[in-house]
Design a protein around this motif. Structure first.
Motif, short mmCIF file in Angstrom:
data_model
loop_
_atom_site.label_atom_id
_atom_site.label_comp_id
_atom_site.label_asym_id
_atom_site.label_seq_id
_atom_site.Cartn_x
_atom_site.Cartn_y
_atom_site.Cartn_z
N GLY A 409 82.06 21.36 -23.48
CA GLY A 409 82.32 21.60 -22.07
C GLY A 409 83.11 22.88 -21.84
O GLY A 409 83.91 23.31 -22.67
N SER A 410 82.87 23.50 -20.70
CA SER A 410 83.57 24.72 -20.31
C SER A 410 83.87 24.64 -18.82
O SER A 410 83.49 23.68 -18.14
CB SER A 410 82.71 25.95 -20.61
N SER A 412 82.59 26.27 -16.47
CA SER A 412 81.35 26.31 -15.67
C SER A 412 80.37 25.22 -16.05
O SER A 412 79.38 25.03 -15.36
CB SER A 412 80.69 27.68 -15.85
N ASP A 413 80.61 24.51 -17.14
CA ASP A 413 79.70 23.47 -17.60
C ASP A 413 80.52 22.30 -18.14
O ASP A 413 80.68 22.13 -19.34
CB ASP A 413 78.76 24.03 -18.68
N TRP A 437 86.70 19.66 -20.37
CA TRP A 437 86.28 21.02 -20.71
C TRP A 437 87.39 21.66 -21.52
O TRP A 437 88.54 21.23 -21.48
CB TRP A 437 85.92 21.84 -19.47
#
Length: 890
Positions: A409-410, A412-413, A437
């Motif tokens: 996870g990040s 943006s995601d 994230w």
């Protein structure tokens, strides 16, 4: 002339101007000279007297010393060879050929028990070949770049582990080996550690199947009963469940096993196929996982040949899939959705980690509030522990989630994981939706650190004995601090550190640099000055060279300059990540990209409803928060410059300094809220109301301390000028002491050495007395009591000794000991040490007392309650800036 003369090789007298070499010296004379040479020099001289050192390796180190070489070696047992005893410039030129020849001359393979290669920076290790397989070597020190008494000296090392390790292995595996202690070169350990950190993480092995595998070799059918896989790696062991067999094939149903690796040193995975039903090993395979670890998070499938003992080929294979999640530094963000449906409106959850981090979130806020946790080697292989409680504090259920799993996870995601909440008896209560994230950290690296004019203005203005520098970063979820080792005093009251310091950074914007002095006894570091450095320019460009003013703040918040710090910084960032991270109100930068990728999203405005009316208190506070990018309560140079650039204003550093100085009343180089508010309420600095009531006046204590420092500086300048003008030498100081001693009669006391102005004129050389400086020196050093003015003649001598260029440290200690050991007991008391240090530090007793106590504790090594002359010299050499501080000023 008889033939007897030829055997003695007596050379004819040299012609005028002809050179006489060492080979012309008779052997008996060499034998007499040898004991006076430093011990490691003698085998090197034996090599030179026998043959060129380069020729020793050509004969595989089998050559022995010549008769002249044996004369130099004399009859020493040669159980120890310590190159730290040689002058540094000589030892640094020793080559492998020299070292190998020296070891051959002393028969090191059979005699040498201890070898110290300190200072031999040109040695690669090839010269140690003669020690291969030694059974007598007990200790080997491979720290080639240091002296035994100077562990923090840094040089370039040439010694190679590729050369030395095979020789070490031959010694360790030798039957009857005596080797007990090996000290590795520090650069090996540091390089290895940094390299192995890349391979820290979790290795996943998916057990797919084994094909064409039979049981007993002599069994025609060879069916397996209960086959399973057993893996061994880095001292750990993992076993699969028994697989499902079909003929000679076995399926392991994609069972996943894992190894947690922290800086692994062995990458060979042993995969063994065993049959639980037959209680036997079917075969094994070895697979090096280093490439798997290097290709982080890229899965690969491999077929490993399962070999029986003695077999070289086989068609039996185990099919496995490998994956690796690298452990990293950074911040894991968690958000718990729908928590209210699990624990009710008044409930809450507590999330904790194995290293003690703990956060609480209420059910009403859980959908919008993200919890941050610092990920590091302290918790890499642990689990998040979730405890869900209702509004009355009763436990609803508990759950766990691997921290490394949350590296997915990040920003943006965002990744989503369903975590089962279990109650009593592990019964499933509910399922929590965990959004997570990961914000991977970048690394700030600081090197080439040095200071100029660093001093402790809260005590006195003399030099420091044991300075240290600590770097600090403080973020939303964690704080990091690293401290330098010992400094090198490079003169002119400057210090330099060879350390390279690395700090992880995520949301931090400001680096705090603290200069301090370490107590030699307790090890505690007292901070004497600090500075703050904005990291924003570093995030944008990746490198920064800076000089900052060090400032000391007293208990009232008043500040005084304490020198400057100089350093270079570099920044390493994860690819594509914008720094600072998780700072929605700030502009963030992707390293080496000129355009910012994240703009501030806050709605702070400096507009007021009153048109030309003065700013309200709330508006001033909002404006200050907008400018105070690092939230430290001050606006610094880098922050003001950043704000102006964002507004489209391009200003020079000089203009920024001018703006700061217009508002900076207390001279700390930054603007406080009170100073900022004064500007907002009265924008014209020329207005008499500007800063009215903004800051308290400086305390009497601060003014008095500054006055004492100024007085010490005047003394320093006057003494230095006098010594240079009158060319005072150490002989002059010995003469002053002799005359001062002759003036005393009866039992000696401290009062015996008191002299007035005329007495000072009588003691000093005539060239000095004829100058006006005599009165100036007396006025600066004088003490007034009972209506009389006087100085202690010993103080005068000690003060001058710090400025006489040709006066060695040991000589100064001997003279000081003779002057202050007035009862001739052979010991100095702590009061006498205080008197000495007051003279050399040009400070009063109240300012020098703590330093004198520290020096006393370090010097009195035998805890006898008194310091002998040898203890005084040893302590002065170890702590030169305490007893005889550098008196040079820029």
């Amino acid at each position: 002339m008889s033939s007897n003369h030829k055997r003695q090789r007596i050379a004819p007298p040299p012609r005028a101007g002809a050179a006489v070499g060492i080979n012309d010296v008779p052997e008996p004379i060499l034998a007499l000279i040898a004991p006076y040479l430093e011990k490691p020099v003698r085998p090197l001289l034996a090599v030179a007297l026998t043959a060129p050192s380069s020729s020793w390796a050509d004969c595989n180190w089998k050559k022995g010393p010549s008769s002249m070489g044996r004369a130099v070696l004399s009859n020493d047992l040669w159980e120890e060879l310590d190159f730290s005893l040689m002058p540094r410039d000589v030892a640094s030129r020793v080559t492998d050929a020299d070292l190998g020849g020296a070891l051959a001359c002393i028969d090191a393979a059979n005699k040498l028990r201890r070898l110290y290669l300190s200072q031999c920076i040109n040695v690669t290790g090839a010269g140690l070949e003669l020690l291969r397989g030694s059974a007598v070597l007990e200790e080997l020190d491979l720290r080639t770049g240091i002296r035994m008494d100077d562990e923090d000296a840094v040089v370039v090392h040439r010694i190679s582990p590729a050369v030395v390790v095979p020789i070490l292995e031959s010694i360790l595996t030798k039957d009857g080996s005596s080797l007990e202690k090996v000290i590795l070169n520090k650069s090996w350990r540091d390089d290895k550690s940094e390299e192995l950190k890349e391979f820290s993480g979790r290795l996943f092995i998916t057990c797919i199947e084994a094909k064409n595998v039979r049981g007993r070799a002599n069994d025609a059918r060879g069916d397996l009963k209960a086959p399973f896989l057993l893996f061994r790696l880095s001292g750990a062991e993992r076993a699969s469940n028994a697989g499902t067999t079909s003929g000679h094939d076995t399926s392991f149903n994609d069972e996943v096993l894992s190894f947690d690796l922290e800086e692994p040193e062995n990458f060979d995975l042993i995969a063994e196929l065993r049959d639980e039903g037959l209680n036997e090993s079917v075969g094994r395979a070895t697979y090096n996982v280093r490439e798997v670890l290097a290709s982080c998070q890229q899965e690969r499938t491999e077929e490993l040949q399962i070999l029986r003992p003695g077999d070289s080929t086989t068609n039996s294979v185990a099919r496995l899939k490998f994956g690796f999640v690298q452990a990293k530094h950074g911040v894991i963000k968690l958000r718990l959705d729908s928590l209210e449906s699990i624990c009710g409106k008044g409930g809450y959850a507590v999330v904790s980690t194995p290293d003690g981090q703990s956060k609480r979130v209420g059910a009403a806020d859980a959908n919008n509030e993200a919890l941050g946790f610092w990920l590091s080697e302290l918790n890499w292989f642990g689990d998040f522990a979730f405890r869900v409680l209702d509004g009355n504090g009763g436990i609803v259920g508990e759950a766990t989630l691997s921290l490394l799993q949350c590296l997915e996870g990040s920003e943006s995601d965002i990744a989503v994981t369903q975590v089962p909440i279990k109650g009593q008896g592990q019964a499933l209560v509910n399922t929590a939706t965990v959004n997570h994230w990961f914000l991977e950290a970048g690394f700030v690296q600081v090197q080439s650190l040095s200071t100029t004019n660093l001093r402790n203005v809260s005590v006195d203005s003399s030099g420091l004995a044991n300075p240290r520098v600590t770097l600090r970063l403080c973020g939303k979820t964690h704080a990091t601090a690293v401290t330098t080792g010992a400094a090198t005093n490079v003169g002119l009251n400057q210090f330099r550190w060879s350390d390279t310091l690395r700090l992880p950074v995520v949301d931090e914007c400001t680096l705090t640099l603290e200069a301090g002095e370490q107590d030699e006894v307790s090890g505690d570091i007292e901070t004497i000055a600090s500075a703050k450095v904005s990291l924003i320019p570093l995030f944008e460009t990746g490198q920064l060279t800076a000089s900052v003013d060090l400032v000391h703040a007293n208990e009232l918040g008043e500040t005084m300059g304490s020198g400057k710090a100089h350093f270079a910084m570099t920044f390493e960032a994860p690819k594509g990540a914008a720094f600072p991270r998780d700072q929605p109100t700030m502009t963030s930068y992707v390293l080496e990209q000129s355009d910012e990728v994240a703009l501030p999203t806050n709605n702070v405005s400096m507009d007021t409803d009153g048109g030309d009316e003065p700013f309200t208190e709330e508006a001033v506070q909002r404006a200050f928060v907008l400018c105070d990018l690092d939230n430290n309560g001050y606006i610094g140079v880098s922050e003001l410059k950043h704000i102006l650039i964002m507004m489209g204003e391009h200003v020079t550093d000089e203009e920024i300094d001018m703006m700061i100085s217009m508002l900076d009343l207390n001279g700390d180089g930054q603007v406080s809220f009170k100073e900022f508010r004064a500007m907002a309420q009265s924008p014209d600095p020329a207005n008499e109301d500007f800063l009215k009531g903004g800051l308290p006046e400086r305390s009497r204590e601060s003014i008095a301390l500054q006055q004492k420092n100024e007085d010490a500086e005047k003394k320093r300048e006057a003494l230095s000028r006098c010594v240079q003008t009158c060319k005072l030498s150490k002989e002059d100081l010995y003469g002053i002491w002799k005359m001062s001693r002759s003036r005393c009669s009866g039992a000696l006391t401290n009062e015996s050495f008191r002299v007035g102005y005329e007495g000072v004129r009588d003691l000093l050389p005539s060239a000095f007395c004829s100058t006006s400086e005599c009165r100036a020196i007396f006025d600066l050093l004088k003490t007034e009591s009972d209506g009389e003015q006087w100085i202690d003649s010993r103080d005068l001598i000690m003060a001058f000794s710090s400025f006489v260029a040709d006066f060695g440290l040991e000589e100064k200690c001997q003279l000081a000991f003779a002057m202050f050991d007035i009862d001739r007991s052979g010991f100095l008391s702590v009061d006498e040490i205080e008197s000495m240090m007051c003279s050399t530090n040009l400070a009063t007793r109240d300012l020098i007392k703590k330093r004198a106590e520290n020096f006393w504790l370090c010097a009195d090594t035998d805890r006898s309650g008194g310091i002998t002359l040898s203890e005084l010299i040893a302590a002065a050499e170890k702590l030169p800036n305490l007893l005889y501080p550098s008196q040079t000023r820029k």
